[in-house]
Design a protein around this motif. Sequence first.
Motif, PDB file in Angstrom:
ATOM      1  N   LEU A  87      19.736  91.957  10.678  1.00 23.19           N
ATOM      2  CA  LEU A  87      20.499  91.609   9.174  1.00 23.19           C
ATOM      3  C   LEU A  87      20.576  90.553   8.529  1.00 23.19           C
ATOM      4  N   LYS A  88      20.613  90.356   7.248  1.00 23.37           N
ATOM      5  CA  LYS A  88      20.457  88.505   7.011  1.00 23.37           C
ATOM      6  C   LYS A  88      21.938  89.060   6.239  1.00 23.37           C
ATOM      7  N   VAL A  89      22.010  87.418   5.362  1.00 29.59           N
ATOM      8  CA  VAL A  89      23.797  87.118   5.134  1.00 29.59           C
ATOM      9  C   VAL A  89      24.122  88.704   3.691  1.00 29.59           C
ATOM     10  N   GLY A  90      24.820  88.983   4.159  1.00 29.70           N
ATOM     11  CA  GLY A  90      25.255  90.238   2.875  1.00 29.70           C
ATOM     12  C   GLY A  90      25.212  91.508   3.719  1.00 29.70           C
ATOM     13  N   ASP A  91      24.305  91.295   4.307  1.00 30.41           N
ATOM     14  CA  ASP A  91      23.578  92.997   5.120  1.00 30.41           C
ATOM     15  C   ASP A  91      24.787  93.078   5.960  1.00 30.41           C
ATOM     16  N   TYR A  92      25.108  94.721   5.717  1.00 28.77           N
ATOM     17  CA  TYR A  92      26.255  95.567   6.032  1.00 28.77           C
ATOM     18  C   TYR A  92      25.759  97.086   6.509  1.00 28.77           C
ATOM     19  N   ILE A  93      26.123  97.052   7.980  1.00 33.65           N
ATOM     20  CA  ILE A  93      25.757  98.739   8.391  1.00 33.65           C
ATOM     21  C   ILE A  93      26.896  99.437   9.072  1.00 33.65           C
ATOM     22  N   ASN A  94      27.005 100.639   9.079  1.00 33.58           N
ATOM     23  CA  ASN A  94      28.171 101.369   9.742  1.00 33.58           C
ATOM     24  C   ASN A  94      27.356 101.990  11.092  1.00 33.58           C
ATOM     25  N   ILE A  95      28.087 101.590  12.028  1.00 36.02           N
ATOM     26  CA  ILE A  95      27.688 102.073  14.078  1.00 36.02           C
ATOM     27  C   ILE A  95      28.758 103.244  14.423  1.00 36.02           C
ATOM     28  N   PRO A  96      28.474 104.444  14.314  1.00 39.02           N
ATOM     29  CA  PRO A  96      29.480 105.270  14.631  1.00 39.02           C
ATOM     30  C   PRO A  96      30.196 105.120  16.372  1.00 39.02           C
ATOM     31  N   ALA A  97      30.504 105.900  15.978  1.00 39.17           N
ATOM     32  CA  ALA A  97      31.520 105.718  17.479  1.00 39.17           C
ATOM     33  C   ALA A  97      30.704 105.873  18.844  1.00 39.17           C
ATOM     34  N   HIS A  98      29.986 105.842  19.283  1.00 37.86           N
ATOM     35  CA  HIS A  98      29.773 106.181  20.789  1.00 37.86           C
ATOM     36  C   HIS A  98      27.977 105.953  20.310  1.00 37.86           C
ATOM     37  N   LYS A  99      27.508 105.459  19.461  1.00 39.93           N
ATOM     38  CA  LYS A  99      26.116 105.211  18.949  1.00 39.93           C
ATOM     39  C   LYS A  99      26.064 104.233  19.942  1.00 39.93           C
ATOM     40  N   LYS A 100      25.242 104.087  21.357  1.00 41.44           N
ATOM     41  CA  LYS A 100      24.831 102.958  21.985  1.00 41.44           C
ATOM     42  C   LYS A 100      24.183 101.975  21.267  1.00 41.44           C
ATOM     43  N   HIS A 101      24.383 100.430  21.599  1.00 38.28           N
ATOM     44  CA  HIS A 101      23.758  99.314  20.555  1.00 38.28           C
ATOM     45  C   HIS A 101      23.640  98.334  20.906  1.00 38.28           C
ATOM     46  N   ARG A 102      23.108  97.146  20.878  1.00 32.07           N
ATOM     47  CA  ARG A 102      22.364  96.063  21.510  1.00 32.07           C
ATOM     48  C   ARG A 102      22.503  94.771  20.066  1.00 32.07           C
ATOM     49  N   VAL A 103      22.969  93.614  20.537  1.00 28.80           N
ATOM     50  CA  VAL A 103      22.405  92.334  19.551  1.00 28.80           C
ATOM     51  C   VAL A 103      21.812  91.785  20.634  1.00 28.80           C
ATOM     52  N   LEU A 104      20.426  92.375  19.658  1.00 31.73           N
ATOM     53  CA  LEU A 104      19.160  92.270  20.309  1.00 31.73           C
ATOM     54  C   LEU A 104      18.939  90.371  20.437  1.00 31.73           C
ATOM     55  N   TRP A 105      19.038  89.899  19.047  1.00 33.16           N
ATOM     56  CA  TRP A 105      19.065  88.221  18.717  1.00 33.16           C
ATOM     57  C   TRP A 105      19.757  88.530  17.805  1.00 33.16           C
ATOM     58  N   THR A 106      20.173  86.918  17.657  1.00 36.68           N
ATOM     59  CA  THR A 106      20.935  85.668  16.340  1.00 36.68           C
ATOM     60  C   THR A 106      20.317  84.553  16.618  1.00 36.68           C
ATOM     61  N   THR A 107      20.438  83.842  15.685  1.00 36.45           N
ATOM     62  CA  THR A 107      19.333  83.051  15.088  1.00 36.45           C
ATOM     63  C   THR A 107      19.507  81.577  15.547  1.00 36.45           C
ATOM     64  N   PRO A 108      19.116  80.686  16.523  1.00 32.91           N
ATOM     65  CA  PRO A 108      19.294  79.658  17.131  1.00 32.91           C
ATOM     66  C   PRO A 108      19.731  78.215  17.018  1.00 32.91           C
ATOM     67  N   GLU A 109      19.073  78.891  15.165  1.00 30.48           N
ATOM     68  CA  GLU A 109      18.835  77.856  14.186  1.00 30.48           C
ATOM     69  C   GLU A 109      20.540  77.257  13.696  1.00 30.48           C
ATOM     70  N   ILE A 131      31.285  84.969  16.202  1.00 30.93           N
ATOM     71  CA  ILE A 131      30.500  83.722  16.238  1.00 30.93           C
ATOM     72  C   ILE A 131      28.982  83.905  17.374  1.00 30.93           C
ATOM     73  N   SER A 132      28.260  84.153  16.386  1.00 29.39           N
ATOM     74  CA  SER A 132      26.954  84.227  17.704  1.00 29.39           C
ATOM     75  C   SER A 132      26.104  82.930  17.327  1.00 29.39           C
ATOM     76  N   LYS A 133      25.980  82.491  18.397  1.00 28.97           N
ATOM     77  CA  LYS A 133      24.523  81.401  18.114  1.00 28.97           C
ATOM     78  C   LYS A 133      23.572  81.396  19.146  1.00 28.97           C
ATOM     79  N   GLY A 134      22.142  81.678  18.914  1.00 30.11           N
ATOM     80  CA  GLY A 134      21.157  82.442  19.784  1.00 30.11           C
ATOM     81  C   GLY A 134      21.383  83.928  21.027  1.00 30.11           C
ATOM     82  N   HIS A 135      22.848  84.137  20.752  1.00 24.95           N
ATOM     83  CA  HIS A 135      23.051  84.464  21.775  1.00 24.95           C
ATOM     84  C   HIS A 135      22.620  86.447  21.796  1.00 24.95           C
ATOM     85  N   SER A 136      22.573  87.607  22.496  1.00 29.92           N
ATOM     86  CA  SER A 136      22.488  88.739  22.410  1.00 29.92           C
ATOM     87  C   SER A 136      23.526  89.103  23.391  1.00 29.92           C
TER      88      SER A 136
END
Lengths: 103, 103
Positions: free
Chosen positions: A71-93, A32-37
């Motif tokens: 990513l909006k509701v229902g969107d999915y993605i596969n992130i392979p091991a060691h593919k560097k990523h971050r959560v840049l933004w989640t909606t604060p609303e 659960i995120s709320k406005g977090h990166s």
Amino acid sequence: MNNIFDSIPGDLSAEVFDQLVAGDSVRIERIISKGHSSPETGWYDQDCSEWVVVLRGEAILSFMDDSSVTLKVGDYINIPAHKKHRVLWTTPETETVWLAVHY
Amino acid sequence: MNNIFDSIPGDLSAEVFDQLVAGDSVRIERIISKGHSSPETGWYDQDCSEWVVVLRGEAILSFMDDSSVTLKVGDYINIPAHKKHRVLWTTPETETVWLAVHY
């Protein structure tokens, strides 16, 4: 039986991680995120692959190659091991509810 | 990136199974039902455990011990390997979208 949208904590000052299944080779997690990166600094660099779907809310993932994906509701993605990523933004609303399968 | 609610076939005369991830030790699958029960006869008796969540629609799972559980949107359940079960009912009014993790 449980519901993925139940028991959302009132205090979302930090992201909340709930482990739903822990098998020998798979871990299913609700986030659960709320406005977090996240992470606060740097990148996630995981030993396992991660398949993730957004079930409520909205988020932006960014990758070390400067690409990003909204990513909006229902969107999915596969992130392979060691593919560097971050959560840049989640909606604060509203809460963003993620389901993640680490495998 | 894909969306779990996209590309729902018009022909739902049979249940539709789409494999989203196939790893060494995990398989993630989208299942679309509409008024189906399954399997046609007998029980599912699976070598792997299955974690399943209903993301749209409504369903009833029944188990060989005569218990049953109604799953609405967001409800999830873990079915251990070899726990015999069947889909007793899915609503005929809309598609039921399941996400299943076999592990």
